[in-house]
Design an enzyme around this catalytic site. Sequence first.
Site, PDB file in Angstrom:
ATOM      1  N   ARG A 225      51.943 -19.948 -10.772  1.00  0.00           N
ATOM      2  CA  ARG A 225      51.633 -20.905  -9.272  1.00  0.00           C
ATOM      3  C   ARG A 225      51.340 -22.094  -9.927  1.00  0.00           C
ATOM      4  O   ARG A 225      50.843 -22.304 -11.048  1.00  0.00           O
ATOM      5  CB  ARG A 225      50.450 -19.627  -8.949  1.00  0.00           C
ATOM      6  CG  ARG A 225      50.617 -19.018  -8.336  1.00  0.00           C
ATOM      7  CD  ARG A 225      51.670 -18.269  -6.794  1.00  0.00           C
ATOM      8  NE  ARG A 225      52.574 -17.640  -6.651  1.00  0.00           N
ATOM      9  CZ  ARG A 225      53.141 -16.677  -7.092  1.00  0.00           C
ATOM     10  NH1 ARG A 225      54.016 -17.167  -8.045  1.00  0.00           N
ATOM     11  NH2 ARG A 225      53.575 -14.987  -5.634  1.00  0.00           N
ATOM     12  N   HIS A 273      62.076 -21.310  -8.898  1.00  0.00           N
ATOM     13  CA  HIS A 273      60.371 -19.611  -8.953  1.00  0.00           C
ATOM     14  C   HIS A 273      61.849 -18.670  -8.483  1.00  0.00           C
ATOM     15  O   HIS A 273      62.306 -18.121  -7.816  1.00  0.00           O
ATOM     16  CB  HIS A 273      60.079 -19.963  -7.103  1.00  0.00           C
ATOM     17  CG  HIS A 273      59.131 -18.842  -7.274  1.00  0.00           C
ATOM     18  ND1 HIS A 273      58.403 -18.914  -6.706  1.00  0.00           N
ATOM     19  CD2 HIS A 273      58.412 -17.458  -7.740  1.00  0.00           C
ATOM     20  CE1 HIS A 273      57.274 -18.095  -6.962  1.00  0.00           C
ATOM     21  NE2 HIS A 273      58.117 -17.085  -7.229  1.00  0.00           N
TER      22      HIS A 273
HETATM   23  P1  NAP Z   1      47.721  -9.930 -13.023  1.00  0.00           P
HETATM   24  O1  NAP Z   1      48.182  -8.465 -13.635  1.00  0.00           O
HETATM   25  O2  NAP Z   1      46.625  -9.419 -11.681  1.00  0.00           O
HETATM   26  O3  NAP Z   1      47.038 -10.270 -14.502  1.00  0.00           O
HETATM   27  C1  NAP Z   1      46.455 -11.920 -14.029  1.00  0.00           C
HETATM   28  C2  NAP Z   1      45.770 -11.644 -14.875  1.00  0.00           C
HETATM   29  O4  NAP Z   1      45.206 -13.436 -15.047  1.00  0.00           O
HETATM   30  C3  NAP Z   1      44.291 -11.386 -16.104  1.00  0.00           C
HETATM   31  O5  NAP Z   1      44.340 -11.277 -17.028  1.00  0.00           O
HETATM   32  C4  NAP Z   1      42.984 -11.691 -15.148  1.00  0.00           C
HETATM   33  O6  NAP Z   1      42.188 -11.628 -16.565  1.00  0.00           O
HETATM   34  C5  NAP Z   1      43.338 -13.214 -15.749  1.00  0.00           C
HETATM   35  N1  NAP Z   1      42.609 -14.673 -14.702  1.00  0.00           N
HETATM   36  C6  NAP Z   1      42.280 -14.276 -13.568  1.00  0.00           C
HETATM   37  N2  NAP Z   1      41.394 -15.023 -12.588  1.00  0.00           N
HETATM   38  C7  NAP Z   1      40.957 -15.697 -13.947  1.00  0.00           C
HETATM   39  C8  NAP Z   1      40.194 -16.439 -14.695  1.00  0.00           C
HETATM   40  N3  NAP Z   1      39.992 -17.224 -13.546  1.00  0.00           N
HETATM   41  N4  NAP Z   1      39.980 -17.077 -15.693  1.00  0.00           N
HETATM   42  C9  NAP Z   1      40.602 -16.152 -16.458  1.00  0.00           C
HETATM   43  N5  NAP Z   1      42.039 -15.201 -16.499  1.00  0.00           N
HETATM   44  C10 NAP Z   1      41.909 -15.246 -15.174  1.00  0.00           C
HETATM   45  O7  NAP Z   1      48.629 -10.317 -13.225  1.00  0.00           O
HETATM   46  P2  NAP Z   1      50.379 -10.255 -12.862  1.00  0.00           P
HETATM   47  O8  NAP Z   1      51.086  -9.333 -12.500  1.00  0.00           O
HETATM   48  O9  NAP Z   1      50.473 -10.257 -14.894  1.00  0.00           O
HETATM   49  O10 NAP Z   1      50.865 -11.648 -11.880  1.00  0.00           O
HETATM   50  C11 NAP Z   1      50.261 -12.743 -12.750  1.00  0.00           C
HETATM   51  C12 NAP Z   1      50.968 -13.902 -11.649  1.00  0.00           C
HETATM   52  O11 NAP Z   1      52.092 -14.142 -12.104  1.00  0.00           O
HETATM   53  C13 NAP Z   1      50.948 -13.802 -10.424  1.00  0.00           C
HETATM   54  O12 NAP Z   1      49.477 -13.520  -9.956  1.00  0.00           O
HETATM   55  C14 NAP Z   1      51.964 -15.156  -9.698  1.00  0.00           C
HETATM   56  O13 NAP Z   1      51.622 -15.586  -9.704  1.00  0.00           O
HETATM   57  C15 NAP Z   1      52.570 -14.760 -11.063  1.00  0.00           C
HETATM   58  N6  NAP Z   1      53.724 -14.525 -10.383  1.00  0.00           N
HETATM   59  C16 NAP Z   1      55.454 -15.060 -10.333  1.00  0.00           C
HETATM   60  C17 NAP Z   1      56.634 -15.610 -10.796  1.00  0.00           C
HETATM   61  C18 NAP Z   1      57.869 -16.024 -10.834  1.00  0.00           C
HETATM   62  O14 NAP Z   1      58.784 -15.727 -10.036  1.00  0.00           O
HETATM   63  N7  NAP Z   1      57.462 -17.455 -10.602  1.00  0.00           N
HETATM   64  C19 NAP Z   1      56.964 -13.624  -9.912  1.00  0.00           C
HETATM   65  C20 NAP Z   1      55.946 -12.636 -10.607  1.00  0.00           C
HETATM   66  C21 NAP Z   1      54.289 -13.250 -10.264  1.00  0.00           C
HETATM   67  P3  NAP Z   1      41.401 -10.161 -16.118  1.00  0.00           P
HETATM   68  O15 NAP Z   1      42.243  -9.790 -16.905  1.00  0.00           O
HETATM   69  O16 NAP Z   1      39.884 -10.158 -16.480  1.00  0.00           O
HETATM   70  O17 NAP Z   1      41.677  -9.392 -14.618  1.00  0.00           O
END
Ligand code: NAP
Length: 310
Positions: A225, A273
């Site tokens: 993001r 995006h």
């Molecule tokens: P997720 O499964 O919720 O994983 C988030 C990761 O970030 C987890 O490992 C979490 O730690 C870590 N995290 C959160 N807060 C943190 C902090 N303060 N310090 C350190 N680590 C932290 O999410 P996901 O499905 O992988 O998706 C990640 C992001 O990708 C989404 O939120 C979205 O913004 C983005 N995204 C972008 C696209 C695009 O097309 N560009 C598409 C889809 C998603 P823990 O494991 O300890 O909880």
Amino acid sequence: MSLTVLFAASNDDWQKYSAALKTAFADARLDVALVTQAEPETVDYIIYAPSCSLRDFGPYKNTKAVLSLWAGVEKIVTNETLTMPLARMVDPGMTQSMTEWVTGHVMRYHLGMDAHIVNPSQDWIWHSNPLAQERTVCILGLGELGTAAARSLLALNFNVSGWSRSAKAVEGVTCFHGAEGLTQALGTADIVVLLLPDTAETANTLNESTLALLPKGARILNPGRGPLIDDAALIDALDSGRIAHATLDVFRVEPLPVDHPFWAHPKVTVTPHIAAATRPVTSSVEIARNIRLCEDGQPMINLVDRARGY
Ligand code: NAP
């Protein structure tokens, strides 16, 4: 008993999803009236994307859950009228798409492809690349998407590290967590990939001081993001040569305004995006599966923790 499922997203989304959702509901043995308008108190579930006008969930008093079409829930997680369970999107098609985007751009940096693809003066640019195991890719965020990308890079022999909020163990990945862990993770990262959610805690994860922790000449990929990076600090780091290049898929304002310095910067690649869209067929299966779980009295999966913000 028939369920009323309100599809609250854009008209474009309706064209893409309605057939796939109907098929997925039938396959999950769910008798569903899938609608784009309904009396709020009759709605059992809401499938939601912020591209629609629905902001007040208060009248949906009998709704059992809201299922987000997006993986990132930053636009909805702080909505105080949304008091029912909120599930974020975890979609195998989206995960594969993100893995492909990350792997492709890591390989582009790793092999120095840009030098040859855009070479109008026909220079004979010879360079010897390190092997993948001599290159460290650090993934900030070891969730659904970060872990899948890490596994793909491991399979290509990269040295992979990762950083998360809580302690994690991913086979083959050097895992760090917490504030001190970020310092360690960035210190050895040749390529950094941001796959964190957008929360109050993750804002400006890459800023002037954390960018300074990276080895000189590091590269950055941001498919997470926009607010994860301090834009001005990144531009300074690119201009000074500390950071060699950044490929950015997400921005604080989207579409990226035409006058934003990222567009014209010679060390920035902008992608619009596109890293990982939700895929209608595979995501519909996941939505139907989650509704089936709820109807069977089982815990739903991929529920958002409102306090954490993701
Ligand atoms: P997720 O499964 O919720 O994983 C988030 C990761 O970030 C987890 O490992 C979490 O730690 C870590 N995290 C959160 N807060 C943190 C902090 N303060 N310090 C350190 N680590 C932290 O999410 P996901 O499905 O992988 O998706 C990640 C992001 O990708 C989404 O939120 C979205 O913004 C983005 N995204 C972008 C696209 C695009 O097309 N560009 C598409 C889809 C998603 P823990 O494991 O300890 O909880």
